[in-house]
Design an enzyme around this catalytic site. Structure first.
Site, PDB file in Angstrom:
ATOM      1  N   ARG A 410       0.810  -1.217   0.000  1.00  0.00           N
ATOM      2  CA  ARG A 410       0.000   0.000   0.000  1.00  0.00           C
ATOM      3  C   ARG A 410       0.842   1.265   0.000  1.00  0.00           C
ATOM      4  O   ARG A 410       1.742   1.434   0.809  1.00  0.00           O
ATOM      5  CB  ARG A 410      -0.956   0.006   1.203  1.00  0.00           C
ATOM      6  CG  ARG A 410      -1.929   1.183   1.183  1.00  0.00           C
ATOM      7  CD  ARG A 410      -2.903   1.131   2.323  1.00  0.00           C
ATOM      8  NE  ARG A 410      -3.926   0.117   2.093  1.00  0.00           N
ATOM      9  CZ  ARG A 410      -4.254  -0.812   2.960  1.00  0.00           C
ATOM     10  NH1 ARG A 410      -3.612  -0.894   4.106  1.00  0.00           N
ATOM     11  NH2 ARG A 410      -5.215  -1.667   2.703  1.00  0.00           N
ATOM     12  N   HIS A 440       4.169 -10.812   2.216  1.00  0.00           N
ATOM     13  CA  HIS A 440       4.735  -9.909   3.216  1.00  0.00           C
ATOM     14  C   HIS A 440       5.989 -10.494   3.862  1.00  0.00           C
ATOM     15  O   HIS A 440       6.627  -9.874   4.706  1.00  0.00           O
ATOM     16  CB  HIS A 440       3.666  -9.630   4.287  1.00  0.00           C
ATOM     17  CG  HIS A 440       3.998  -8.519   5.221  1.00  0.00           C
ATOM     18  ND1 HIS A 440       4.238  -8.724   6.570  1.00  0.00           N
ATOM     19  CD2 HIS A 440       4.144  -7.190   5.022  1.00  0.00           C
ATOM     20  CE1 HIS A 440       4.504  -7.571   7.151  1.00  0.00           C
ATOM     21  NE2 HIS A 440       4.456  -6.620   6.243  1.00  0.00           N
TER      22      HIS A 440
END
Length: 698
Positions: A410, A440
């Site tokens: 993001r 991640h």
């Protein structure tokens, strides 16, 4: 205002409480003055992201009439109102703190002045500065005659301008024409303009006021009798929407979605509370701001995230003393790092120790003739990334380089797309992850031919491979040649390639398939040991805990007599100390000069502790809908080191706040101890290690 229901703290209010801890640092008189400005900037930047993501998500729920989740305890509409009330209160506090800091700076002969306070000499400088540096970048739009109100970006601040035109006749009571305009404050020019010094005094003016000084220069073609300019700021929903066109690549879809984000629905509007009512109404109506949006009165200046880059003016006495990153004992930036790792594992704890070892690791692999391949996951990268440079260097040297890059990190989407295109051009094989799962994890595997066989070397980290954030984020990275661990890591890259096949991992704990169940088993073992009277404890350091099932599991362990210590920087939906629920749980948050980001998990195991480092927090997204890696620590020295570092954090009584149901952010005090600032003590811990080694050598 109820903050809890069913023994949990509301997630959004817990996050706002974390940001209040950042604001506490800005208010702390023991923090150097210029660093207090930095914390104000961090507070504002955090709040921007909160509205773009979390507030926007709840707002969508309210529109879609989705039944509120149990944890909210109130309808989405009510929660939005409560959030706005909290934010208005925090904004007022931030303005008070800003005013206080500015007054204290004056005692240091540093003056922040506005356009009404400049001297004639300064006015000449400001006029020239505006003509040379600002005017070419200024975008000004006259609004009255437009068919459609222009799109205002949420990355910029604007001056809402009102011009009262001179009467076209001499009748005293005739109405006067009002014209409105908007001036975009350019992001390409430094927000803080340092004026020529005078008699040992230093003067700074904000770019907003440089523009105010030159309004006549901008609007001199209009015959007005008065002009006023007040700052406004809009925040938009940051959700990405993807089209279903199968002919488009993922990179193209994300690129298009990022562009569409710029026109996302407004969710917050902040304005200078001294603005005239008619001007405010004109802009609210023009932008379609209604009662479902958060409308917040503020001060004269917004976009206070810019204070993170307030000029130091050469006044290093008004900043925290910089601790230079320390070397890792046993590792050298001169010789072969791979040969060292071949013999034993090493741990790097940034920023206390130098991130340069990671760059060295990749640079050496890029040049080593025996290295045949490099595989790495990338999430957020530094500007002008040395990591990417090293990987390109490796590809140019004939290595097979495979990069899994998360295009949906993001607010880093555009940067990651740009790096992806750059790496593809240089022949690097790119993997864009698994549909529906963000990647991640932070892992790297190098394969090297040694005596006809493949030998693996690798990294497993809690933080991004980002040399810039490594200066301010605390993270741990394991350097290892343990083939069992790295064999598992290689399987993760196979999963990226063929993701319908779920692999079995013997050592690594991998989300989304195994993390929740494995942590449940580790907690169950502590429960069993506690019931048998054996040594049982759980020590967890992470960014956030918001998963209710994992929270319930820790409550269960607490009720069984397991002693639980939590160092949770951010969101903490778990409530410690509840009678009959969490009496054996204590939880603190450390907010200080560095951002606490490392995830370290310790389980007693009846006196033979299991220690893990992880990319995952105890959040539902990390456990169930991302690719995360938790790595066991097998080296006894590193295991001991991580336990000691946890204990250093646990002793904190200067920058530690207590997590509690009342969300008051009370500082932790220990009457029997001297002041203990954990981050400084951590640096001292690693400095002492070097001193001991130096003494042994002598």
């Amino acid at each position: 205002m109820n903050n809890t229901i069913n023994n949990y703290t509301d997630r959004e209010k817990s996050w706002l409480t974390f940001n209040a801890r950042v604001l506490q640092e800005a208010n702390d008189e023991s923090v150097p003055l210029l660093d207090r400005f930095r914390f104000l900037g961090i507070f504002s930047n955090n709040l921007d992201e909160f509205f773009r993501v979390r507030y926007a998500a709840i707002r969508r729920m309210s529109f879609e009439r989705v039944e509120s989740e149990k944890i909210l305890g109130v309808p989405a509409e009510q929660l939005l109102k409560e959030i706005t009330e909290i934010v208005i209160e925090q904004q007022a506090e931030s303005l008070r703190i800003l005013s206080e800091i500015e007054k204290k700076l004056e005692s240091e002969n540093i003056f922040i002045i506005n356009e009404k306070q400049v001297t004639k000499e300064q006015e000449i400088f400001i006029h020239d500065y505006f003509i040379q540096n600002v005017s070419p970048a200024v975008v000004t739009i006259m609004l009255n005659d437009l068919d459609e109100f222009p799109l205002l970006k949420d990355t910029s601040g604007y001056l809402a301008v009102k011009l009262v035109m001179k009467s076209k006749n001499n009748f005293p009571f005739s109405s006067k024409e009002i014209r409105y305009a908007v001036v975009e404050i350019p992001n390409t020019v430094n927000r803080f303009v340092v004026l020529p010094s005078n008699s040992g005094k230093q003067y700074i003016i904000l770019l907003d006021d440089v523009i105010r000084c030159n309004l006549n220069n901008i609007f001199n073609i209009f015959d007005y009798e008065s002009i006023s300019a007040h700052m406004i700021k809009i925040t938009r929903d940051a959700q990405l929407e993807f089209d279903s066109d199968l002919s488009k690549s993922l990179m193209e879809k994300i690129s298009n979605s990022v562009k569409e984000r710029r026109v996302g629905e407004p969710v917050r509007f902040v304005y200078d509370q001294s603005i005239e009512n008619d001007t405010l109404s004109f802009f609210l109506k023009g932008m379609g701001i209604d009662s479902s949006d958060s409308v917040i009165p503020g001060g004269r200046y917004h976009n206070r995230r810019d204070y993170m880059n307030f000029p130091n003016l050469g006044r290093y006495d008004l900043l925290y003393k910089e601790n230079l990153p320390l070397p890792v004992p046993g590792l050298s930036l001169e010789g072969s790092i791979l040969e060292r790792i071949k013999k034993k594992d090493y741990l790097l704890y940034a920023p206390y120790q130098s991130f340069s070892y990671i760059i060295k690791f990749l640079r050496e692999a890029a040049l080593d003739p025996k290295v045949v391949s490099i595989k790495i996951t990338l999430y957020r990268l530094a500007k002008n990334s040395q990591i990417v440079s090293s990987l390109i260097n490796a590809a140019k040297n004939g290595k097979k380089v495979t990069v899994q890059i998360e295009l949906q990190a993001r607010f880093d989407e555009e940067s990651n797309i740009s790096y992806s295109e750059q790496m593809q051009t240089e022949g690097i094989e790119l993997i864009f992850g698994v549909k529906g799962l963000k990647v991640h994890s932070k892992i790297c595997v190098i394969e090297r031919l040694e005596e006809g066989k493949v030998k693996r070397y690798g990294l497993v980290s809690t933080g991004n491979f980002n040399e810039n954030s490594a200066k301010i984020y605390t993270d741990v990275t394991l350097f290892t040649s343990n083939n069992e661990i790295l064999k598992d890591a290689a399987k993760i890259f196979d999963f990226f390639d063929v993701n319908y096949r779920v692999h079995r991992y013997k050592h690594l704990i991998v989300s989304p398939h195994y993390t929740r169940s494995r942590f449940n088993k580790l907690i169950d073992r502590e429960i069993s040991n506690a019931l048998l009277g054996k040594e049982a404890y759980i020590k967890l350091k992470m960014n956030s805990i918001s998963d209710f099932k994992m929270t319930d599991k820790l409550y269960e362990a607490s009720n069984a007599g397991v002693k639980i210590q939590l160092v949770i920087r951010g969101i903490c939906c778990l409530i410690p100390g509840l009678k009959g629920i969490s009496e054996n749980i204590e939880a603190i948050s450390i907010v200080d000069n560095y951002l606490e980001h490392s995830r370290i998990y310790i389980f007693a195991n009846d006196g033979n502790p299991d220690v893990f480092i992880s990319s995952a927090d105890f959040m539902t997204r990390n456990l169930d809908s991302r690719v995360e890696v938790t790595c066991p620590i097998y080296d006894s020295e590193i295991k001991k080191e991580l336990i000691e570092t946890f204990e250093i954090g646990w002793k904190a009584n200067v920058k530690a706040r207590i997590h509690s149901a009342d969300l008051l952010n009370n500082y932790r005090k220990r009457n029997d101890d001297k002041p203990f600032r954990a981050q400084q003590e951590m640096y001292n811990f690693y400095q002492n290690k070097l001193d001991v080694i130096a003494e042994d050598v002598q």
